[in-house]
Design a protein around this motif. Structure first.
Motif, PDB file in Angstrom:
ATOM      1  N   GLN A 451       0.948  -1.101   0.486  1.00  8.41           N
ATOM      2  CA  GLN A 451      -0.262   0.003  -0.381  1.00  8.41           C
ATOM      3  C   GLN A 451       0.866   0.940  -0.150  1.00  8.41           C
ATOM      4  N   ARG A 452       0.550   2.387  -0.671  1.00 10.30           N
ATOM      5  CA  ARG A 452       1.034   3.529  -0.513  1.00 10.30           C
ATOM      6  C   ARG A 452       0.270   4.216  -0.408  1.00 10.30           C
ATOM      7  N   LEU A 453       0.429   5.704   0.877  1.00  6.43           N
ATOM      8  CA  LEU A 453       0.248   6.727   1.088  1.00  6.43           C
ATOM      9  C   LEU A 453       1.221   7.845   0.774  1.00  6.43           C
ATOM     10  N   GLU A 454       0.447   8.437  -0.055  1.00  5.29           N
ATOM     11  CA  GLU A 454       0.777   9.531   0.333  1.00  5.29           C
ATOM     12  C   GLU A 454       0.284  11.191   1.162  1.00  5.29           C
ATOM     13  N   GLN A 455       0.539  12.396   1.352  1.00  6.44           N
ATOM     14  CA  GLN A 455       0.189  13.143   2.432  1.00  6.44           C
ATOM     15  C   GLN A 455       0.792  14.755   2.301  1.00  6.44           C
ATOM     16  N   GLU A 456       0.370  15.394   1.719  1.00 12.98           N
ATOM     17  CA  GLU A 456       0.822  16.969   1.134  1.00 12.98           C
ATOM     18  C   GLU A 456      -0.416  18.281   2.296  1.00 12.98           C
ATOM     19  N   ASN A 457       0.588  18.792   2.772  1.00 17.50           N
ATOM     20  CA  ASN A 457       0.166  20.021   3.122  1.00 17.50           C
ATOM     21  C   ASN A 457       0.897  21.200   2.318  1.00 17.50           C
ATOM     22  N   LYS A 458       0.066  22.253   1.833  1.00 17.81           N
ATOM     23  CA  LYS A 458       0.312  23.372   0.738  1.00 17.81           C
ATOM     24  C   LYS A 458       0.278  24.350   1.482  1.00 17.81           C
ATOM     25  N   VAL A 459       0.858  25.670   2.168  1.00 22.77           N
ATOM     26  CA  VAL A 459      -0.170  26.724   2.340  1.00 22.77           C
ATOM     27  C   VAL A 459       1.242  27.870   1.304  1.00 22.77           C
ATOM     28  N   ASN A 491      -4.763  20.615   1.792  1.00 21.28           N
ATOM     29  CA  ASN A 491      -4.099  19.556   2.164  1.00 21.28           C
ATOM     30  C   ASN A 491      -5.070  18.196   1.245  1.00 21.28           C
ATOM     31  N   LEU A 492      -3.969  17.636   1.207  1.00 24.34           N
ATOM     32  CA  LEU A 492      -3.918  16.047  -0.011  1.00 24.34           C
ATOM     33  C   LEU A 492      -3.889  15.253   0.754  1.00 24.34           C
ATOM     34  N   THR A 493      -5.090  13.790   0.405  1.00 19.62           N
ATOM     35  CA  THR A 493      -3.960  12.098   1.603  1.00 19.62           C
ATOM     36  C   THR A 493      -4.730  11.732   0.184  1.00 19.62           C
ATOM     37  N   ASP A 494      -3.798  11.042  -0.015  1.00 18.56           N
ATOM     38  CA  ASP A 494      -4.017   9.885  -1.004  1.00 18.56           C
ATOM     39  C   ASP A 494      -3.563   8.440  -1.067  1.00 18.56           C
ATOM     40  N   VAL A 495      -4.500   7.371  -0.607  1.00 18.24           N
ATOM     41  CA  VAL A 495      -4.177   6.511  -1.176  1.00 18.24           C
ATOM     42  C   VAL A 495      -4.540   5.115  -2.041  1.00 18.24           C
ATOM     43  N   GLU A 504      -8.569  18.750   0.618  1.00 19.07           N
ATOM     44  CA  GLU A 504      -9.534  20.241   0.606  1.00 19.07           C
ATOM     45  C   GLU A 504      -8.194  21.646   0.979  1.00 19.07           C
ATOM     46  N   THR A 505      -8.832  22.440  -0.124  1.00 22.68           N
ATOM     47  CA  THR A 505      -8.525  23.941  -0.194  1.00 22.68           C
ATOM     48  C   THR A 505      -9.127  25.138  -0.318  1.00 22.68           C
ATOM     49  N   GLU A 506      -8.835  26.005   0.997  1.00 24.03           N
ATOM     50  CA  GLU A 506      -9.669  26.065   1.438  1.00 24.03           C
ATOM     51  C   GLU A 506      -8.439  28.685   1.415  1.00 24.03           C
ATOM     52  N   VAL A 507      -9.049  28.955   0.992  1.00 30.59           N
ATOM     53  CA  VAL A 507      -8.361  30.393   1.402  1.00 30.59           C
ATOM     54  C   VAL A 507      -9.748  31.525   2.258  1.00 30.59           C
ATOM     55  N   ILE A 508      -8.579  31.971   2.427  1.00 27.62           N
ATOM     56  CA  ILE A 508      -9.457  33.502   3.403  1.00 27.62           C
ATOM     57  C   ILE A 508      -8.150  34.120   3.230  1.00 27.62           C
ATOM     58  N   ARG A 509      -8.789  35.931   2.568  1.00 27.69           N
ATOM     59  CA  ARG A 509      -8.449  36.898   2.194  1.00 27.69           C
ATOM     60  C   ARG A 509      -8.956  37.979   3.819  1.00 27.69           C
ATOM     61  N   GLU A 510      -7.951  38.835   4.232  1.00 29.08           N
ATOM     62  CA  GLU A 510      -7.969  39.764   4.866  1.00 29.08           C
ATOM     63  C   GLU A 510      -7.831  41.401   4.748  1.00 29.08           C
ATOM     64  N   HIS A 511      -8.753  42.436   5.157  1.00 23.93           N
ATOM     65  CA  HIS A 511      -8.224  44.210   5.149  1.00 23.93           C
ATOM     66  C   HIS A 511      -8.107  44.066   6.580  1.00 23.93           C
ATOM     67  N   ALA A 512      -6.857  44.609   6.272  1.00 19.90           N
ATOM     68  CA  ALA A 512      -6.926  45.682   7.913  1.00 19.90           C
ATOM     69  C   ALA A 512      -6.339  47.280   7.633  1.00 19.90           C
ATOM     70  N   VAL A 513      -7.009  47.946   8.605  1.00 24.73           N
ATOM     71  CA  VAL A 513      -6.473  48.847   9.143  1.00 24.73           C
ATOM     72  C   VAL A 513      -5.933  49.371  10.236  1.00 24.73           C
ATOM     73  N   LYS A 587       4.071  15.667  12.321  1.00 27.31           N
ATOM     74  CA  LYS A 587       2.725  14.978  12.520  1.00 27.31           C
ATOM     75  C   LYS A 587       1.893  16.595  12.542  1.00 27.31           C
ATOM     76  N   ARG A 588       2.612  17.552  11.863  1.00 29.94           N
ATOM     77  CA  ARG A 588       1.515  18.646  11.976  1.00 29.94           C
ATOM     78  C   ARG A 588       0.951  19.636  10.883  1.00 29.94           C
ATOM     79  N   ARG A 589      -0.019  19.420  10.544  1.00 34.08           N
ATOM     80  CA  ARG A 589       0.057  19.829   8.979  1.00 34.08           C
ATOM     81  C   ARG A 589      -0.935  21.269   9.901  1.00 34.08           C
ATOM     82  N   TRP A 590      -0.753  22.335   8.730  1.00 28.55           N
ATOM     83  CA  TRP A 590      -1.583  23.917   8.944  1.00 28.55           C
ATOM     84  C   TRP A 590      -2.991  23.620   8.470  1.00 28.55           C
TER      85      TRP A 590
END
Length: 818
Positions: A451-459, A491-495, A504-513, A587-590
């Motif tokens: 079995q092959r497991l691929e995990q990926e975390n990208k920021v 975040n990617l999990t592939d078996v 799973e892909t998420e995006v946040i935009r914020e504006h600050a003054v 072991k930690r993913r963002w």
């Protein structure tokens, strides 16, 4: 002359040491200048200036006061004189107290802006500097020897913070008026166990900063997690901090010249980092000559160059590469054993044979600084960081052998551009743009199950910041600005068998003054920095208002009172889904906030401190209250009954940081103590309140450094009370393959004790080339310190696993400096 009759006289060196202790000033000089000079001791009734004037008249030496409680001693050379008048480029007023520095002599401009300097020849470089004006560089040939030139200076591009406590713990560590700690590695002594200025290991010497697992990738500031720290390298946010998966900082010490630690009262121009902020900066000076270094220690080889490009810009390049491809040192072996404990490499089945195991890391950092005019400065930064672990798994069963490769790669690429413009002597603007990209990828092959497991975390994060500074008077200044941040995390999990794929892909935009007001009294005894930051988070249509304040009041000559408070938030967390994530090594993913299982983290903090500094003594105590809300249990690293639970909660810390430091001549000794009561609240757990996983109730550090002209030595002892842990109930059988645990975090690990030492010696090889050699030892006593323990079921029985800190770990360095 002075050596002929020493009756009743003392060596000048001893008199200088006595004055340093009495007035908390430091004399800087070459040993040969004061050698064999004996004079009568100054009258104890004289103040500092009167005593220095007496020394000048008696010895014929020049004593020059500099900012930061320094006095430079030089011989007077009448070989060649230059002079000039310094004036403001805009209003033509004289500039007093500017430093005019030559190769062997220096002076300060007087109230009329006048200066006179002795130089050795017409090719000598003359550097003119003032706190409020941009530096300029001439050669002595540029000056008119028959008259005094008029030189116009323009406003300095950046304001400097007031130092209220110098040489905090060791030389080069200063406490600023806003409560932050600043480490200047150009003027730095040594901390125990280090032979190089590793940024994230050095900050752990400060009270209130620890690492729960002894790594730079898990720094705990006042009881928070590492993910709650904001790391900025020349204003660029970094999501990766460690080589060797946490044991070495990724920020090259050769190019990082200054670091600031902010635990509370953060400036309104910074966001994220609900527990603390670590600011790392490269040198802001354009060099006029080629310099560099080449060296190696027991983990890596490194190179650094600082190259002038014309007269208005310079480029710094630093690079490091692991050396274990060529030689396996004792340091590498200790790091290897520490990192791979209870990982996929360490705990595989006896039927699986590992081969070809290799670690590798490298980093490259570039900084280009350009001043097209006296009012403009441009800076470009680039950093590339890479960690890699590769090993083969070989299965020898059924008389057939199969081998497949597993690997773990962690890297960061980031770049940024900064531009600052001084429009007048009162108004300046700046703009900064950066892009940072982080990637963690692991391919884990199970040869037994095929079995092959691929995990990926990208920021991926981009930011734009605009900032204005208006100085209405010497007492008042105003800061205003705007910042846009776009953060994307996937975040990617592939078996492969059975087939399973999630992305799973998420995006946040914020504006600050943001807006801030800074006040400094005429006496400089009162310093107030206060402001407000407003943030709008697009995705959730959420409005956040965060006030910040830092007050410093000096009184009775030797005392400082500090008051600080802040509200902060952050949109990112580090999640630990399973203990075997990413081969069990990293072991930690963002993850980004989604307002459901991962909400926006919010914090509030207040602190009150009192410091005393006189006659070489420094005593400081700061009490604080801190609350961090909307944390997820999966970000806390539970190893017991809540390892897979998903719950939202908070933690509260009430703590006290105390430091006692004494400087005697060339020796600085300190005792620091930190107390913290750190308590979780998770309403869905039973009980709902219990000790935090990183609750170190008592932490004591005892250290000392000795610094001579070419030799430095440091040793220190670290003691922490054991972290909380959860053990199985005694004599309890495993029920349905489930362990029955006692109350969460009701037990403690053994106390932690570690003795470290280090020594560095610099010497001259030939003219213009020096060398540095050093040795260090972490855990001199080879004390077995347990970082964590955990329990699992094996064949119906409870099996205990443990992770230990570094054992006896030697290191050595040799560098050539040119």
């Amino acid at each position: 002359m002075f050596a002929q009759d020493n009756n009743g006289k003392k060596p000048l060196v001893e008199i200088l040491v006595d004055l340093q202790v009495r007035f908390d000033y430091e004399f800087t000089y070459a040993d040969q200048i004061v050698k064999n000079i004996f004079i009568l001791t100054p009258d104890p009734k004289l103040n500092l200036k009167e005593a220095v004037e007496y020394l000048h008249e008696t010895t014929g030496l020049e004593f020059r006061f500099l900012d930061g409680n320094y006095i430079v001693i030089n011989k007077i050379n009448t070989a060649f004189n230059i002079c000039g008048f310094l004036i403001d480029q805009v209003d033509q007023t004289p500039i007093a107290s500017a430093s005019i520095i030559g190769d062997a002599d220096a002076t300060i401009s007087d109230a009329k802006g006048f200066f006179s300097l002795t130089v050795a020849d017409k090719n000598e470089i003359i550097d003119i500097r003032h706190l409020s004006y941009a530096p300029v560089i001439f050669t002595s040939a540029d000056f008119n020897t028959k008259a005094c030139d008029t030189i116009k200076l323009s406003l300095q591009n950046e304001s400097l913070d007031e130092i209220v406590l110098a040489n905090y713990i060791a030389k080069g560590i200063n406490k600023l008026a806003d409560g932050s700690m600043q480490i200047n590695f150009k003027n730095f002594d040594l901390v125990p166990g280090l032979i190089e200025t590793d940024v994230l290991q050095t900050v752990q010497a400060l009270p209130g900063v620890q690492s729960a697992d002894e790594t730079v990738s898990n720094i705990n500031i006042r009881g928070g997690t590492n993910a709650e720290n904001l790391l900025l390298w020349d204003g660029i946010k970094m999501y990766q901090s460690g080589h060797f998966f946490g044991l070495i900082s990724v920020f090259n010490p050769l190019i990082t010249s200054k670091v600031s630690l902010i635990k509370n009262g953060t400036g309104v121009d910074y966001t994220d980092g609900v527990s603390g902020t670590i600011l790392m900066n490269t040198d802001d000076k354009i060099t006029d000559k080629f310099t560099g270094s080449l060296g190696s220690n027991f983990t890596n080889a490194n190179v650094f160059i600082d190259v002038p490009v014309g007269t208005k810009s310079s480029v710094q390049i630093a690079a490091r590469k692991a050396i274990n491809d060529f030689v396996e040192t004792p340091t590498y072996t200790a790091y290897y054993d520490r990192v791979l404990q209870d990982s996929e490499v360490d705990k595989n089945s006896s039927q699986v044979v590992h081969s070809g195991i290799s670690f590798d890391f490298y980093d490259t950092s570039i900084r280009w600084l350009y001043r097209p005019s006296s009012r403009d400065v441009i800076r470009f930064n680039f950093i590339k960081v890479n960690n890699e672990l590769i090993f083969n798994e070989k299965d020898e069963q059924n008389q057939q052998a199969s081998s497949r490769e597993s690997r773990l790669i962690q890297n960061t690429t980031a770049e940024g551009v900064y531009y600052q413009r001084d429009w007048s002597n009162k108004f300046k603007t700046s703009i900064q743009i950066y892009e940072t990209d982080y990637r963690l990828n692991a391919i884990n092959v199970d040869v037994l199950e095929n079995q092959r497991l691929e995990q990926e975390n990208k920021v991926s994060e981009s930011s734009l910041k605009l900032k204005t500074t208006y100085i209405s008077s010497p007492q008042w200044s105003f800061i205003n600005g705007y910042q846009f941040i776009e953060s994307g995390i996937s975040n990617l999990t592939d078996v492969d068998d059975p087939r399973f794929l999630t992305l799973e892909t998420e995006v946040i935009r914020e504006h600050a003054v943001f807006s801030a007001v800074n006040f400094s009294s005429e006496s400089r005894n009162t310093q107030i920095k206060g402001g407000l930051r407003y943030t709008y988070v697009e995705k959730f249509k959420q409005h956040l208002i965060e006030p910040r304040i830092a007050i410093n009041q000096r009184f009775a000559d030797y005392f400082n009172l500090e008051i600080a408070g802040e509200l902060k938030h952050q949109n990112t967390s580090q999640i630990i889904n399973f203990q075997n994530d990413f081969l069990g090594v990293e072991k930690r993913r963002w993850r980004l906030s989604n307002q459901e299982e991962v909400p926006i983290i919010q914090s509030k903090q207040a602190s009150l401190g009192l410091s005393f500094s006189n006659r070489g003594w420094l005593i400081s105590a700061t009490g604080y209250h801190k609350n961090v809300d909307q944390i997820t249990s999966q970000s806390q690293g539970f190893l017991g009954p809540h390892i897979y639970d998903q719950s939202i909660g908070s933690y509260t810390v009430n703590g006290l940081d105390v430091l006692i430091n004494k400087r005697i001549k060339r020796i600085s000794s300190w005792l620091s103590y930190s107390y913290g009561k750190n308590t979780y609240t998770f309403d869905e757990f039973i009980p709902s309140k219990f000790p935090n996983n990183v609750d170190v109730t008592h932490a004591v550090t005892l250290g000392s450094t000795f610094s001579a002209a070419n030799f430095k030595f440091s040793a220190g002892l670290n003691y922490y009370t054991g972290k909380p842990t959860t053990r199985p109930i005694g004599n309890q059988q495993v029920e349905e393959n489930t362990i029955q645990y006692e109350t969460t975090n009701s037990s403690r690990l053994e106390d932690y004790l570690r003795l470290d030492a280090s020594a560095v010696y610099e010497f001259k090889i030939v003219s213009g080339i020096r060398a540095k050699a050093g040795v260090s030892v972490l855990n001199v006593l080879n004390q077995e310190n347990r970082i964590s323990n955990f329990y699992r079921v094996q064949e119906g029985q409870i099996e205990q696993g443990t992770k230990n800190a570094l054992a006896f770990t030697p290191n050595a360095v040799f560098s050539i400096l040119f």
